[in-house]
Design an enzyme around this catalytic site. Structure first.
Site, PDB file in Angstrom:
ATOM      1  N   HIS A 263     -97.280 -82.132  82.676  1.00 36.02           N
ATOM      2  CA  HIS A 263     -98.307 -81.166  82.280  1.00 36.02           C
ATOM      3  C   HIS A 263     -98.319 -79.988  83.243  1.00 36.02           C
ATOM      4  O   HIS A 263     -98.067 -80.161  84.436  1.00 36.02           O
ATOM      5  CB  HIS A 263     -99.695 -81.829  82.284  1.00 36.02           C
ATOM      6  CG  HIS A 263     -99.798 -83.016  81.385  1.00 36.02           C
ATOM      7  ND1 HIS A 263     -99.595 -84.309  81.837  1.00 36.02           N
ATOM      8  CD2 HIS A 263    -100.057 -83.109  80.049  1.00 36.02           C
ATOM      9  CE1 HIS A 263     -99.748 -85.149  80.810  1.00 36.02           C
ATOM     10  NE2 HIS A 263    -100.021 -84.446  79.718  1.00 36.02           N
TER      11      HIS A 263
ATOM     12  N   HIS B 272    -105.104 -80.383  87.703  1.00 35.26           N
ATOM     13  CA  HIS B 272    -105.850 -79.674  86.642  1.00 35.26           C
ATOM     14  C   HIS B 272    -107.218 -79.180  87.128  1.00 35.26           C
ATOM     15  O   HIS B 272    -107.959 -78.581  86.346  1.00 35.26           O
ATOM     16  CB  HIS B 272    -106.048 -80.587  85.424  1.00 35.26           C
ATOM     17  CG  HIS B 272    -104.773 -80.983  84.760  1.00 35.26           C
ATOM     18  ND1 HIS B 272    -103.834 -80.061  84.329  1.00 35.26           N
ATOM     19  CD2 HIS B 272    -104.238 -82.204  84.464  1.00 35.26           C
ATOM     20  CE1 HIS B 272    -102.795 -80.697  83.801  1.00 35.26           C
ATOM     21  NE2 HIS B 272    -103.011 -82.001  83.881  1.00 35.26           N
TER      22      HIS B 272
ATOM     23  N   ASP C  28     -95.004 -88.746  84.264  1.00 38.53           N
ATOM     24  CA  ASP C  28     -95.236 -88.688  82.820  1.00 38.53           C
ATOM     25  C   ASP C  28     -94.146 -87.894  82.094  1.00 38.53           C
ATOM     26  O   ASP C  28     -94.261 -87.622  80.899  1.00 38.53           O
ATOM     27  CB  ASP C  28     -96.644 -88.149  82.488  1.00 38.53           C
ATOM     28  CG  ASP C  28     -97.094 -87.025  83.380  1.00 38.53           C
ATOM     29  OD1 ASP C  28     -96.248 -86.456  84.111  1.00 38.53           O
ATOM     30  OD2 ASP C  28     -98.293 -86.679  83.351  1.00 38.53           O
TER      31      ASP C  28
HETATM   32 ZN   LIG Z   1     -99.528 -85.118  83.774  1.00 39.48          ZN
END
Ligand SMILES: [Zn+2]
Length: 279
Positions: A143, A109, A220
């Protein structure tokens, strides 16, 4: 066909020395994976990345921001800059030896000029640029790797391919353009759909004819993960590892793997399953 060596685990021991009370990105994550893999793999240490390595992907302004602890982000608390540098250095080492960087903080990120989402420097991008080879970055964290996408955009030697949940933080990765191929999937995505899409993603990998496959590996996507809503089971990770490993072996592609997210107490078992399938 080139013989692809087995994975070596790059584990910079100091990465478990910092801890933010109550934060999901805890040293326990790495400890659980360490305990699951320690008897089965060779482990090596790593050194912190240098400034010149960080500047391959980030602005000097961003480098100084992290070094001087001059930032504020709810998800990404202020920590000693030694740790993000060490994690980037661990990824660099992994890239040289077909390794798995078992380190924290994660990186996907972190963009050219920003930090967020538990990420300070973009470990996988830094290692990829340092290696300087034609590379596909395959992002299997639940993500979307908005930071990675930001950094590799327009780079003809790098293809970014991501499978991620939408809607979910950070809300990016809905469309594919130029060197970015995104597969947003709905909450509750289970093994059948996930593996079907992974096969499609791997077709993009093969078509790009990379010298290196770099994998942003997040756990995740697991059904029990507290931060997301996919429904993969423990045995799914062996199948994922096998699909990816088969491509690596069949096409003789070098690889390296970098730990991103994964916040359940099962993370060690999931990592072991992945590598059982991968090797
Ligand atoms: Zn993640």
């Amino acid at each position: 066909m080139a013989q692809i060596p087995q994975t070596t685990i790059v584990f910079p021991k100091d990465c478990i020395k910092y801890c933010i009370e109550g934060h999901p990105e805890s040293p326990k994550r790495v400890e659980l994976i360490y305990n699951a893999l320690i008897d089965k793999f060779e482990f090596v240490d790593a050194k912190p990345a240098k400034k010149e390595d960080i500047l391959l992907c980030h602005t000097e302004e961003h480098y100084n921001r992290v070094l001087n602890k001059d930032y504020f982000d709810w998800d990404t608390p202020v920590i000693e800059p030694y740790y993000p540098l060490l994690s980037a250095g661990s990824a660099i080492k992994a890239a040289k030896i077909n390794g798995f960087s078992l380190s924290r903080p994660p990186g996907h990120h972190a963009g050219r000029n920003f930090l967020e989402g538990f990420c300070y420097f973009n470990n996988i991008c830094i290692a990829t640029k340092k290696l300087g080879k034609r590379t596909v970055i395959l992002d299997l964290d639940v993500h979307h790797g908005n930071g990675t996408e930001d950094i590799v955009f327009g780079d003809e030697d790098i293809l970014y391919v991501s499978i991620h949940q939408h809607p979910l933080y950070p809300g990016t990765g809905l469309e594919s353009r130029e060197n970015r191929v995104n597969f947003p999937l709905p909450p509750q995505t289970g093994e059948d759909l996930y593996l079907k899409i992974l096969k499609k993603a791997l077709e993009h990998v093969v078509d790009f004819k990379p010298e290196v496959l770099a994998i942003s590996l997040g756990f995740d996507t697991y059904i029990g993960d507290p931060l997301a809503n996919f429904a993969l089971k423990e045995e799914s990770y062996e199948k994922i590892g096998k699909l990816v490993g088969d491509v690596v072996n069949e096409f003789g592609i070098n690889y390296f793997i970098v730990l991103e997210g994964g916040y359940s107490s099962k993370i060690g078992d999931l990592a072991l399953k992945f590598f059982e399938g991968f090797l």
